[in-house]
Design an enzyme around this catalytic site. Structure first.
Site, PDB file in Angstrom:
ATOM      1  N   PRO A   2       0.832  -1.204   0.000  1.00  0.00           N
ATOM      2  CA  PRO A   2       0.000   0.000   0.000  1.00  0.00           C
ATOM      3  C   PRO A   2       0.869   1.257   0.000  1.00  0.00           C
ATOM      4  O   PRO A   2       1.825   1.363   0.768  1.00  0.00           O
ATOM      5  CB  PRO A   2      -0.787  -0.130   1.300  1.00  0.00           C
ATOM      6  CG  PRO A   2      -0.818  -1.599   1.571  1.00  0.00           C
ATOM      7  CD  PRO A   2       0.504  -2.116   1.101  1.00  0.00           C
ATOM      8  N   GLU A   3       0.559   2.199  -0.871  1.00  0.00           N
ATOM      9  CA  GLU A   3       1.299   3.448  -0.929  1.00  0.00           C
ATOM     10  C   GLU A   3       0.469   4.560  -0.300  1.00  0.00           C
ATOM     11  O   GLU A   3      -0.608   4.308   0.245  1.00  0.00           O
ATOM     12  CB  GLU A   3       1.691   3.752  -2.379  1.00  0.00           C
ATOM     13  CG  GLU A   3       2.606   2.671  -2.961  1.00  0.00           C
ATOM     14  CD  GLU A   3       3.410   3.157  -4.150  1.00  0.00           C
ATOM     15  OE1 GLU A   3       3.778   4.342  -4.193  1.00  0.00           O
ATOM     16  OE2 GLU A   3       3.676   2.350  -5.050  1.00  0.00           O
ATOM     17  N   HIS A  90      -5.080 -14.868   9.292  1.00  0.00           N
ATOM     18  CA  HIS A  90      -4.115 -13.768   9.229  1.00  0.00           C
ATOM     19  C   HIS A  90      -4.622 -12.489   9.897  1.00  0.00           C
ATOM     20  O   HIS A  90      -4.064 -11.417   9.663  1.00  0.00           O
ATOM     21  CB  HIS A  90      -3.750 -13.489   7.769  1.00  0.00           C
ATOM     22  CG  HIS A  90      -3.199 -14.672   7.041  1.00  0.00           C
ATOM     23  ND1 HIS A  90      -2.026 -15.284   7.421  1.00  0.00           N
ATOM     24  CD2 HIS A  90      -3.671 -15.375   5.983  1.00  0.00           C
ATOM     25  CE1 HIS A  90      -1.780 -16.308   6.613  1.00  0.00           C
ATOM     26  NE2 HIS A  90      -2.766 -16.379   5.746  1.00  0.00           N
ATOM     27  N   ARG A 109       1.641 -11.529   5.378  1.00  0.00           N
ATOM     28  CA  ARG A 109       3.111 -11.613   5.381  1.00  0.00           C
ATOM     29  C   ARG A 109       3.734 -11.087   6.672  1.00  0.00           C
ATOM     30  O   ARG A 109       4.940 -11.249   6.884  1.00  0.00           O
ATOM     31  CB  ARG A 109       3.665 -10.867   4.165  1.00  0.00           C
ATOM     32  CG  ARG A 109       3.130 -11.439   2.847  1.00  0.00           C
ATOM     33  CD  ARG A 109       3.691 -10.718   1.642  1.00  0.00           C
ATOM     34  NE  ARG A 109       5.103 -10.992   1.459  1.00  0.00           N
ATOM     35  CZ  ARG A 109       5.830 -10.478   0.458  1.00  0.00           C
ATOM     36  NH1 ARG A 109       5.268  -9.673  -0.431  1.00  0.00           N
ATOM     37  NH2 ARG A 109       7.118 -10.762   0.347  1.00  0.00           N
ATOM     38  N   LYS A 150      22.690  16.244  -6.459  1.00  0.00           N
ATOM     39  CA  LYS A 150      22.321  14.837  -6.619  1.00  0.00           C
ATOM     40  C   LYS A 150      22.609  14.362  -8.048  1.00  0.00           C
ATOM     41  O   LYS A 150      22.041  14.873  -9.008  1.00  0.00           O
ATOM     42  CB  LYS A 150      20.841  14.626  -6.295  1.00  0.00           C
ATOM     43  CG  LYS A 150      20.476  14.941  -4.843  1.00  0.00           C
ATOM     44  CD  LYS A 150      21.238  14.037  -3.885  1.00  0.00           C
ATOM     45  CE  LYS A 150      20.876  14.351  -2.441  1.00  0.00           C
ATOM     46  NZ  LYS A 150      21.619  13.469  -1.495  1.00  0.00           N
TER      47      LYS A 150
END
Length: 269
Positions: A2-3, A90, A109, A150
């Protein structure tokens, strides 16, 4: 994983069921997540929820005595369910509310986290995070200043949480495509007008995904169990070999810092 838009969607989904209501207690079926579930959560009792906030990909549940810090990890999700709903294999953590609902955390997980902090400013997991991409702190001037020294490709640089939080793999690829900037460009080569366009684009792409309920790929579900729909609007991510929606050139992919980047070699310069 998930972002930011998925986490923000989860925050908005659970907030009405938590804010202003009382956590009676927590049920922890498996404390062995990325880090052990904090003892402060194990001992929760009769705690009023003052707010539900988000910082980067962390959900922050504010109580009078401290904060619950939740990270969904690779496959975690949150749902609001009736207290009588039987847990599955889970389902590792429940917050039992005084309303008869539970906030249930599912994580096959177990890479997520449930942490406790009495002082959010001192939290190790939040201390080194950059500005929020949707905040007024994330500006073209800021991005240009940070880019000057950078020499790394711009795509992985944008994904650095010390620079800006929440611009993960999907949204970095999508934003660079919309801005017409090659992911191979070195960060220090950005010009002011490009930085202005990129900041506007990142904000627009993230806001659009939040409106659509996040991006469903493999694991993400909203708190009501419905999937997000932004995946239907992806321009390049996951579309290697397919024609660019703008020019028809096949979308290409390559690795940047062990993450797959998708881009149009014609539209992005």
């Amino acid at each position: 994983m998930p972002e930011l838009p998925e986490v923000e969607t989860s925050r908005r989904g659970i907030e009405p069921y938590l804010k202003g209501h009382t956590i009676m207690h927590a049920i922890v079926r498996n404390p062995r997540l990325r880090w052990p579930v904090s003892t402060g959560i194990l001992s929760l009792s009769d705690q009023l929820v003052l707010s539900v906030q988000r910082r980067a990909k962390y959900l922050l549940v504010e109580l009078k005595t401290g904060w619950i810090i939740i990270h969904l990890g690779m496959s975690g999700s949150l749902r609001i369910l009736s207290e009588e709903t039987e847990p599955g294999k889970h389902d590792h953590v429940d917050l039992v509310m005084d309303t008869g609902f539970v906030l249930r955390y599912t994580d096959p997980r177990r890479f997520g986290a449930w942490l406790w902090s009495s002082d959010l400013a001192a939290s190790n997991v939040l201390a080194h995070l950059g500005p929020e991409p949707l905040s007024t702190d994330f500006t073209a001037g800021y991005l240009l200043e940070k880019s000057r020294t950078k020499k790394s490709p711009i795509k992985p640089w944008l994904m650095d949480n010390k620079l800006v939080v929440g611009v993960g793999n999907i949204y970095a690829s999508e934003s660079l495509f919309v801005a017409g900037i090659s992911p191979d460009r070195l960060a220090h080569s950005l010009k002011l007008d490009e930085a202005e366009l990129l900041v506007r684009t990142i904000k627009a792409v993230l806001l659009r995904s939040i409106e659509q309920g996040g991006t469903t790929l493999k694991d993400f579900l909203q708190s009501d169990g419905k999937p997000g729909y932004f995946a239907q609007e992806l321009q390049v991510y996951g579309r290697a070999g397919e024609p660019c929606r703008i020019c028809g050139t096949p979308v290409e992919s390559k690795k940047h810092a062990q993450r797959t980047t998708f881009f149009c070699p014609n539209c992005q310069r």
